[in-house]
Motif scaffolding. Structure first.
Motif, PDB file in Angstrom:
ATOM      1  N   ALA A 148       0.803  -1.224   0.000  1.00 33.86           N
ATOM      2  CA  ALA A 148       0.000   0.000   0.000  1.00 33.86           C
ATOM      3  C   ALA A 148       0.835   1.272   0.000  1.00 33.86           C
ATOM      4  N   GLN A 149       2.146   1.154   0.234  1.00 29.18           N
ATOM      5  CA  GLN A 149       2.969   2.352   0.336  1.00 29.18           C
ATOM      6  C   GLN A 149       3.049   3.100  -1.000  1.00 29.18           C
ATOM      7  N   ASN A 150       3.041   4.435  -0.911  1.00 25.30           N
ATOM      8  CA  ASN A 150       3.078   5.254  -2.123  1.00 25.30           C
ATOM      9  C   ASN A 150       4.327   5.001  -2.956  1.00 25.30           C
ATOM     10  N   VAL A 151       5.435   4.650  -2.280  1.00 24.77           N
ATOM     11  CA  VAL A 151       6.682   4.434  -3.015  1.00 24.77           C
ATOM     12  C   VAL A 151       6.576   3.250  -3.968  1.00 24.77           C
ATOM     13  N   SER A 152       5.588   2.384  -3.760  1.00 21.58           N
ATOM     14  CA  SER A 152       5.431   1.203  -4.614  1.00 21.58           C
ATOM     15  C   SER A 152       5.117   1.566  -6.056  1.00 21.58           C
ATOM     16  N   HIS A 153       4.628   2.789  -6.299  1.00 24.90           N
ATOM     17  CA  HIS A 153       4.319   3.158  -7.683  1.00 24.90           C
ATOM     18  C   HIS A 153       5.579   3.243  -8.526  1.00 24.90           C
ATOM     19  N   ARG A 154       6.758   3.304  -7.856  1.00 25.01           N
ATOM     20  CA  ARG A 154       8.021   3.362  -8.608  1.00 25.01           C
ATOM     21  C   ARG A 154       8.306   2.059  -9.342  1.00 25.01           C
ATOM     22  N   HIS A 155       7.668   0.979  -8.916  1.00 23.63           N
ATOM     23  CA  HIS A 155       7.833  -0.283  -9.648  1.00 23.63           C
ATOM     24  C   HIS A 155       7.293  -0.156 -11.073  1.00 23.63           C
ATOM     25  N   PHE A 156       6.424   0.804 -11.296  1.00 22.36           N
ATOM     26  CA  PHE A 156       5.697   0.897 -12.567  1.00 22.36           C
ATOM     27  C   PHE A 156       6.078   2.137 -13.373  1.00 22.36           C
ATOM     28  N   PHE A 157       7.332   2.553 -13.204  1.00 26.23           N
ATOM     29  CA  PHE A 157       7.846   3.676 -14.003  1.00 26.23           C
ATOM     30  C   PHE A 157       8.163   3.238 -15.432  1.00 26.23           C
ATOM     31  N   HIS A 158       8.574   1.965 -15.592  1.00 24.25           N
ATOM     32  CA  HIS A 158       9.039   1.490 -16.906  1.00 24.25           C
ATOM     33  C   HIS A 158       8.265   0.233 -17.311  1.00 24.25           C
ATOM     34  N   PHE A 159       7.534   0.347 -18.410  1.00 26.33           N
ATOM     35  CA  PHE A 159       6.797  -0.799 -18.950  1.00 26.33           C
ATOM     36  C   PHE A 159       7.411  -1.226 -20.280  1.00 26.33           C
ATOM     37  N   PRO A 160       7.424  -2.524 -20.571  1.00 21.14           N
ATOM     38  CA  PRO A 160       7.888  -2.978 -21.888  1.00 21.14           C
ATOM     39  C   PRO A 160       6.860  -2.613 -22.958  1.00 21.14           C
ATOM     40  N   GLU A 161       7.230  -2.819 -24.206  1.00 19.29           N
ATOM     41  CA  GLU A 161       6.332  -2.487 -25.312  1.00 19.29           C
ATOM     42  C   GLU A 161       5.033  -3.275 -25.228  1.00 19.29           C
ATOM     43  N   ASN A 162       5.126  -4.548 -24.804  1.00 19.21           N
ATOM     44  CA  ASN A 162       3.937  -5.363 -24.587  1.00 19.21           C
ATOM     45  C   ASN A 162       3.725  -5.512 -23.081  1.00 19.21           C
TER      46      ASN A 162
END
Length: 491
Positions: free
Chosen positions: A244-258
């Motif tokens: 639930a921590q706000n810092v967890s959104h950093r996991h989703f800074f980079h997405f692959p093309e698919n």
């Protein structure tokens, strides 16, 4: 187990029935058990554990002084209750809704399910004097169970105090999103092995196996490992996030093309959900045992994912299980530190510590601080663990055993029976019905002050109340603040 009481009873001078121990000694005064009990019942707690039922006179005295008191009565075995149940005072207590009877084997589970510190306050303990004198070892064992359970409850309350506001906000925001978006269904197993990717140090060495055998696997990344995979050109099929921590959104800074299917716990940061949506990823919400999340399941189709002691590796494994995978292989699920590293290379910790690095405090110092924040447990060959990591490892093993998965190789678990396919519906979540139910029930709870009658509303607000807690604020005043917080998020 044989009862500690004889079947035969004695009669006190005042006519009361007295249980007799197997050694011939009496449980209560042979003259006036009720008067003796009044002297013992000097406890003001709203929740009390009573060790020893006997004739029940001490319990009756407690209830006379405080009719609202919740009482847990403990005996060694079910046979003890069977021998005592015909005593008139015990019969009357059995009919009292505030009294729960359990054996010492059931005590921990009973406490975990019913003792709520923020509502009940400090827990009281009353050992019936004669019972404790005759069975000192059993009394010590029961007290040890109580202390160990209170330690777990205290740890859980600390987690609620830390995350309560985050969960409350995130769940409402994600439920609003679920009310206007069609969520992805569960994937199909297609005979593949589910590769659950955690971010332990060993992942650096095992990534080559994943890359070489990519077609064999349906890759399910834990959120911490997601960026480590992406940076190495390995596309995950799904990523699971429960923190639930706000810092967890950093996991989703980079997405692959698919982009992969993104499975978010309802308590995950809404910013992570928005980042996934922006990337074009499909989204599926899962639910936990958070009481607000449990209530939401009544109004929408959110698959429940287990997480053991709170580890995303178990949640990802459970996602694989309910999706029908009968082979689950773990990668990077070390639950330990090795070679001086807490995580594999390429996680968001590298980014955070790298950005904050300077000559006085470099990234290595930051990683050391992370590793040494709690006492380490030395294992072997430079491997270290902690009490929490040991708990993660234990609950992971328990998870696979509970769901009939056997360990065939070091990290490969195979199901011994086919899981039943989970039925899903495509209905949108009804945010309006959910909020109307929650708010109406909470208003009634505030008015009537009856938690047993309005249990769903009562429990739904407990985690955020733990985060708001002030000992100077009465419970129902605190509940009103939590209610006002809920109202704000429904607008």
């Amino acid at each position: 187990m044989k009862s500690v009481y004889k079947a035969e009873k004695e009669i006190a001078k005042n006519g009361s029935v007295i249980p007799v121990f197997e050694n011939g000694r009496l449980m209560h005064s042979r003259y006036n058990p009720e008067a003796e009990a009044q002297k013992m019942a000097d406890i003001n707690s709203r929740y009390t554990v009573v060790i020893g039922l006997g004739g029940g006179y001490h319990i009756q005295a407690l209830l006379q002084k405080n009719p609202e008191m919740k009482i847990i009565v403990v005996e060694s075995s079910e046979d003890d209750f069977a021998v005592l149940q015909d005593i008139p005072c015990v019969k009357a207590i059995f009919e009292t809704g505030n009294v729960v009877f359990c054996t010492k084997k059931e005590l921990s589970k009973t406490l975990l399910s019913s003792y709520i510190p923020i509502f009940h306050g400090d827990l009281g303990i009353l050992s019936q004097r004669a019972w404790a004198q005759n069975f000192p070892d059993a009394e010590c064992e029961i007290r040890a169970i109580i202390n160990a359970t209170l330690k777990n409850i205290s740890a859980d309350f600390s987690v609620q105090a830390h995350f309560g506001r985050h969960w409350h906000r995130n769940i409402f925001q994600n439920l609003k999103y679920a009310a206007t978006h069609t969520l992805s269904p569960l994937p199909m197993s297609d005979g593949k092995t589910a590769a659950v990717i955690a971010a332990g140090p060993s992942l650096d060495k095992s990534l080559s196996k994943i890359a070489q055998m990519r077609e064999k696997y349906f890759v399910i990344a834990c959120d911490t490992a997601f960026s480590a995979l992406t940076r190495r050109g390995i596309n995950a099929d799904a990523v699971v996030s429960i923190d639930a921590q706000n810092v967890s959104h950093r996991h989703f800074f980079h997405f692959p093309e698919n982009p992969p299917l993104c499975v978010f716990d309802l308590g995950a940061p809404h910013s992570s959900v928005l980042a996934a949506e922006k990337s074009g990823a499909k989204i599926l919400f899962s639910s936990s045992m958070h009481p607000l999340s449990v209530l939401a399941r009544e109004f929408g189709d959110f698959p429940y994912l287990e997480s053991g002691a709170g580890t995303v590796a178990i949640a990802a494994s459970d996602f694989a299980r309910i999706s029908g995978f009968d082979k689950i292989e773990l990668f990077g699920a070390d639950f330990s530190y090795s070679n001086g590293k807490p995580y594999a290379s390429g996680t968001y910790f590298d980014d955070i510590f790298g950005e904050e690095s300077n000559r006085l405090r470099n990234s290595e110092t930051a990683f050391d601080t992370l590793m040494f924040r709690t006492p380490l447990i030395k294992k072997e060959n430079g491997v270290f663990s902690t009490e929490m990591l040991e708990k993660y490892a234990s609950t992971t093993a328990d998870f696979f055993a509970e769901h009939a998965f056997v360990q065939q190789e070091k990290n490969l678990y195979c199901a011994t029976k086919k899981a039943k396919p989970r039925k899903e519906s495509a209905r949108l979540f009804s945010f309006d019905k959910f909020t109307k139910e929650l708010l109406c029930e909470t208003e009634k709870l505030l008015l009537e002050k009856n938690p047993e009658k309005y249990r769903a509303a009562f429990f739904a607000h407990l985690p955020v109340m733990a985060a708001m807690r002030d000992k100077n604020i009465p419970f129902f005043d605190l509940l009103k603040l939590a209610y006002e917080s809920s109202v704000r998020y429904t607008k």
